[in-house]
Design a protein around this motif. Structure first.
Motif, short mmCIF file in Angstrom:
data_model
loop_
_atom_site.label_atom_id
_atom_site.label_comp_id
_atom_site.label_asym_id
_atom_site.label_seq_id
_atom_site.Cartn_x
_atom_site.Cartn_y
_atom_site.Cartn_z
N SER A 250 31.17 41.16 35.13
CA SER A 250 30.31 42.17 35.95
C SER A 250 30.00 41.21 37.58
O SER A 250 28.82 42.17 38.19
CB SER A 250 28.96 41.38 34.99
OG SER A 250 29.36 42.22 33.71
N LEU A 251 30.35 39.89 38.04
CA LEU A 251 29.88 39.23 39.13
C LEU A 251 31.07 40.65 40.03
O LEU A 251 30.09 40.28 41.32
CB LEU A 251 30.24 38.16 38.82
CG LEU A 251 29.68 37.31 37.91
CD1 LEU A 251 29.60 35.61 37.31
CD2 LEU A 251 27.93 37.46 38.54
N VAL A 252 31.13 41.35 40.28
CA VAL A 252 32.13 41.53 40.32
C VAL A 252 31.74 42.66 41.23
O VAL A 252 32.38 43.85 41.27
CB VAL A 252 33.81 41.83 40.74
CG1 VAL A 252 34.03 39.83 41.35
CG2 VAL A 252 34.51 41.69 39.89
N GLY A 253 31.07 43.32 40.22
CA GLY A 253 30.13 44.22 40.01
C GLY A 253 30.84 45.76 38.84
O GLY A 253 30.80 46.66 39.50
N ARG A 254 31.42 45.13 38.41
CA ARG A 254 32.37 46.06 36.64
C ARG A 254 31.92 45.39 35.77
O ARG A 254 33.19 44.68 35.08
CB ARG A 254 34.03 45.66 37.57
CG ARG A 254 34.14 46.26 39.01
CD ARG A 254 36.05 46.61 38.64
NE ARG A 254 36.41 47.22 38.03
CZ ARG A 254 36.77 48.61 38.22
NH1 ARG A 254 37.45 49.01 39.61
NH2 ARG A 254 37.64 49.07 37.26
N PRO A 255 31.06 45.65 35.62
CA PRO A 255 30.24 45.46 33.94
C PRO A 255 31.32 45.67 33.55
O PRO A 255 31.67 47.52 33.06
CB PRO A 255 28.87 45.72 33.99
CG PRO A 255 28.71 46.45 35.04
CD PRO A 255 30.39 46.24 36.36
#
Length: 50
Positions: free
Chosen positions: A25-30
């Motif tokens: 999620s932190l890298v934009g892939r939740p």
């Protein structure tokens, strides 16, 4: 991790899975709801890692 477990429906998710989901999620892939629901069901079966 606090945010992830802040959602009561994630209480049964094993720590290792929660860490992976949080990092993604932190890298934009939740994770999508289907993946989360699977992890919730698996975690609810019993202790993690067994």
């Amino acid at each position: 991790m606090d945010t992830f477990y802040g959602d009561y429906s994630n209480a049964s998710v094993c720590w290792a899975d929660a860490l992976m989901f949080s990092a993604a999620s932190l890298v934009g892939r939740p994770p999508n709801e289907q993946v989360l629901n699977g992890a919730r069901k698996e975690g609810a079966k019993g202790p993690c890692g067994i």
